[in-house]
Design an enzyme around this catalytic site. Structure first.
Site: not given
Lengths: 275, 275, 275, 275, 275, 275
Positions: D96, D163, D193, D214
């Site tokens: 599994r 950012k 960004e 972005d």
């Protein structure tokens, strides 16, 4: 406290709580609080209060754990040993593991205490051995001290004990002592295990700091004490029980080591009541 | 084998060998080989051979470890249990830790065996509790099975045991059972601890799968067996010793749990001879 | 909280931050503080708030993390889920890891919720399987409960499921059940996987507590329900989707297991705004 | 292979096997052997064969694991992917966990492959993000490569991405770039960004190596491509799906990043047959 | 070998290889093999060959590592120290970490060797201190022995050194010695640090096994040697360099401790050539 | 702070304190408090104050640690660097480990500072290498920055450096660069190590971002600077010392890497006074 203890506590909690306490998690709200007491159900010498405290702290560090006694103290049946307060779920989850530590360590302290009472007035020291529960060495040797005993070396790293196999590998007691002395820190002593009086002679000649008399009878021990004549410490080992302890101590030896202090102690009875 | 065992073995070797076996390292050349035997010094039921093997493998995987017996076997004093071969230094470094595991686990198996002999012919099961040595749960429960006993739940995660504090927190047995049932995997049963016959009634009504009779006397137990009437399994717990085991079993209960199987077993005497 | 979770969080932070957040460390002064909100960008059922909190605590325990909702709650797009305050560098370093946990767990809760809505009014239980993300078992099974589902066994240790390979190895269903029963704690039930009605018969005869009907069609299931006749619980598994769930539940089975609850859930959209 | 993987595999096996596979341990003799095959139940791109192999090796290193295919290969439904041989108990215990790894990683490779097919003939690169499953970063980024995608930075330590919060903290794009450049290894590039064309201008002026656009629309992207004019690489991010991928690539950008490659992949269907 | 070393090697490889050797993984096929030699670029005393071997074994245990020399050996510039064979990728990944260990440890051995040459013919021992690189204690003390030096205690656990703060806390040297003696294993000696001749007197009276003369000048040392008069070992510490070593040794002291053996050794120049 | 640091600190405390500080534990009562100062005994640049603080926090988090200076600061002999207050036993147990960290890291910062002073007014950067103490990479590279230097890549994972073995394995510089570029994140640059001017030509043609001139003499370096002509950064490596640093910098190279910054720094002298 010893850093390895954290690992042992984590192992212990992981094996008991594992993927979660399915009973408590289903029933007890996370914000419900409770109080508890740990009570001695028989007379015993306590050891391990700090460990029990660390267990509860690991389960939930909002739990307050106040010892009412201290390690090394002889308590009577019925005495309250600890009071606790905090999140009820945490109290329930930590209870069994904390008690398991406290009961076993107090069991060793209590057992040691029964032996050391036989030595009252003697200058001989009762010491433990390396026959401890794997993972518990530092804790169990601490419990021996709490019961009034002393410690032999902690492990293979902080004391030299030259045994028959070492003697044979080195080609004799003198050679073995010489080899070790060359590598050894100047702060560690050398003990040599002997099975005959001839070996006692050789060990003294080799400059051993401590001579262990292994499984010798009373007459041999007397003879060995004479041979050694204070030039080294003498440890006796093997075949010792509470019955012959007093006589052994009187024979002039310095140290009496007993594996049963740790390997044959039973857990003492302590209970926790939560309300 | 359980993954946590590796951690316990590492802890055990670290606490014994630490920064090095200063005696052996100074005396025994790394390429010197030796052989050894582990011998029973008293009659006992063995448990832990795989653990002892894993200890030596961790110290030096060039060590060959051949069991001459198997776990669960009753051996006599003097029987050779294991033969070993390999680097002498490794044999000396692993000896004490391997024996400490083997002696304690065989001690539990032997102790359990003494209890289970009392139950010969009975259909009641002898089971252990959670009163095990912290860090050793899986090992000690395995040793109980080797001694002929059975296991209660492994921990808090694989069985439900509703105790007095849970009942109080839930507001009654029925409420507690209902809360747990809602969260529970369908593969786990619910056991309820009861102290009175009224509680036995309530637990049955709530659909408990197992009823624990906690510290009840013989008459109460008889009455409880009647009340339960096969609608649930019955476990008795508390105040059990080898003397009253047979009678208890005859009273019609299904399960008898005894903490002493693990918490009060002493190590059996096994020695290792290296040559 | 589960102890293994700490290891997973440490792995996660180590893989993301590694030898340092070179952008933030160069730009953001250690004593600069900030605040943030985590906002749902789509309707979803929340799960994992405590995990997200633990992530930030591990990055910098001076960060305050205040949930505005709770796990299991259905929130709408635009809802504020958490507000945060503390060292800006810590907020930036913990953001992605915390969101990754929260988005995945909420994804599973939301997915489960979509299934459980189909079962409104039914007494059948929807349960998960062991088809979870390695390392995440306890977390994902928790998320299933938050979505209104129930849990099958946690792993191989807390429930017995006898599959075809076990049956073959034992030499038949009866033999397999007998072997397991002998070793098993009395608190764990035995489930048997069956592929034919003959096997259902055998499993009932062997005293299985739960019968799994593996990949049976509607007619077989009906027949199996009759055979079992309440003597065991019935679980159906295989080929289940949101479309056929209602009918399955109506056929009288007790448990419906669906691997897709965990293995095919997508992350829900949550964002963190820092200011 | 990455060292952290061992920790993840241990976590995974611990959570599944825990204190023992109670079904297999009771039924399957330790010396019984078996064989198995892992088979694809649907068309997919494979990833994770080495991980699956490592899982079985950890369970029992006597298991032979022979891949019949290789990572990155597109296999058809019905194809045998792996053959196995060894101790039956080990095959059952590892099954599994090994499948869970293989199914999830192949799911990501397959999902990525579906995206990269849209980019055939384009020079734009499809890359992943940090939106990966905590604990699985290296594995999932490997799976993306197996599916034909490329990797963005591995984490916060091996690439600079400035950012909005960084820009604000530094007091502008220029200041942020300057601060980072001073601390930075000369082997790492700086990405900024941007949300507006003004910011694109500033980033270029500041000497950014890569500009991230972005959530810009098609017109903004076209304008940005002109502004940048090959002075930096251009990455687009946000609102990307398989439908608009081709057009985006045609707009002249260099890199297209898609979080859904990892955070929304479902496990592919693979089964293991043991006999 | 010390178990903690595995942790240090894992830390070292993790910090160097981290999420992967991106150069080698992209260029070198996994099945490409290679060979290498480690060569001394200057005269030095070797130490750490087993550690270097363990590093390569951890990277890829298919690598063959054959030492051409042994630890403690003085080698000349140009001497081949090790030859290696195996997977090229593994050789490249392990190279820097293995060399970093070997160069630092050989640096300490070489540095120690330069000191011990000054003591030829003297009976005084040159010993190290606890001023070692954190994480490297056992390794660096081993390197000191390879350079011809001896070891002081390994740490705070295997030797007693009563310093000024201990003396003050106990209320005097006699009180300090008594307190420690009571708790101490009989295999560990007690050393007392003294700054004046009065303290030397007190330490002798208290039964110290070793007297440390801390930063005393030549006259004080002479006086101290007289006072001690062989009743204890004498260690001198502080202000020692290769220039005054010979005279110090001639003054009749037993032990000379030098922190610079470890804290100021530079790495020796060793290179690895792969082909 | 880097998570791996916790492991290093634990290793360091375990190797020093091990099973307990037998001197302090026997003498100093747990509730006795003290104060201390860490003082510079020579002029140096500090690095590692946060690490020293973390050491004391790990020993006993009741210890207050107040830096009187900051990392990167040049302090004079006699300057107080830190003041401490808290449990005396904890101060004594943490002292040596904390100082060992602080002395080594400040040693590297001080050593680096001595090099960077030679570069005043130059635009060339002084950088470290991977020749660091295993286990200490992040710490030592931090110390280099505190001394005014810059960092080369942290390890094999965050920068590409194509060396002779890579070139040979790939079949040439162009092939090597192409292979790496295909696998590489767009945020990481490619550096090529060259030994001849022909290789410099090839590396430029292949589009290398950085060219390393390995052990070239002054004339070769001049020629290389012309060839490269700003199309890539230039790093010089090998045979560099404080004497030739200035001239090297003047030759127009961008980066000068010096292994001795870390591998040959000696610990600076700092002492702790407890009272």
């Amino acid at each position: 406290m010893n850093l390895a203890l954290n690992t042992l506590i984590d192992l212990a909690l992981a094996e008991d709580i594992g993927t979660g306490d399915i009973t408590t998690d289903a029933i007890v709200a996370p914000d419900k609080t409770g109080a508890g007491t740990i009570v001695a159900k028989e007379q015993c010498v306590l050891a391990g209060l700090d460990v029990a405290k660390a267990v509860f702290a690991r389960v939930d560090n909002a739990i307050e754990f106040k010892p009412a006694c201290s390690d090394g103290q002889l308590v009577a049946a019925g005495d309250t040993v600890v009071t606790l307060k905090g999140p009820l779920a945490g109290l329930l989850k930590g209870e069994r593991t904390a008690l398991n530590f406290l009961q076993r360590l107090s069991g060793i302290a209590t057992n040691t205490h029964a032996y050391t009472r036989e030595l009252t007035g003697s200058r001989a020291r009762l010491v433990d051995t390396r026959k401890t529960t794997p993972g518990w060495r530092v804790l169990e040797k601490y419990a021996v001290r709490m019961g009034g005993g002393s410690n032999h070396r902690m492990g293979l790293f902080d004391g030299v004990l030259i045994k028959d196999n070492h003697i044979e590998a080195a080609g004799g007691i003198q050679a073995a002592v010489t080899k070790v002395r060359r590598e050894l820190s100047h702060l560690i002593k050398i003990e040599v295990e002997t099975a005959t009086l001839e070996q006692v002679d050789e060990a003294i000649a080799a400059g051993a700091d401590v001579i262990m008399l292994d499984n010798m009878d009373a007459d041999q021990i007397k003879a060995a004490v004479k041979i050694v004549n204070k030039k080294a410490l003498i440890e006796v080992s093997g075949g010792i029980n509470r019955g012959n302890l007093k006589n052994l101590a009187a024979s002039g030896v310095d140290i009496i080591s007993v594996g049963a202090l740790t390997h044959s102690a039973r857990a003492v009875d302590l209970s926790m009541y939560i309300h």
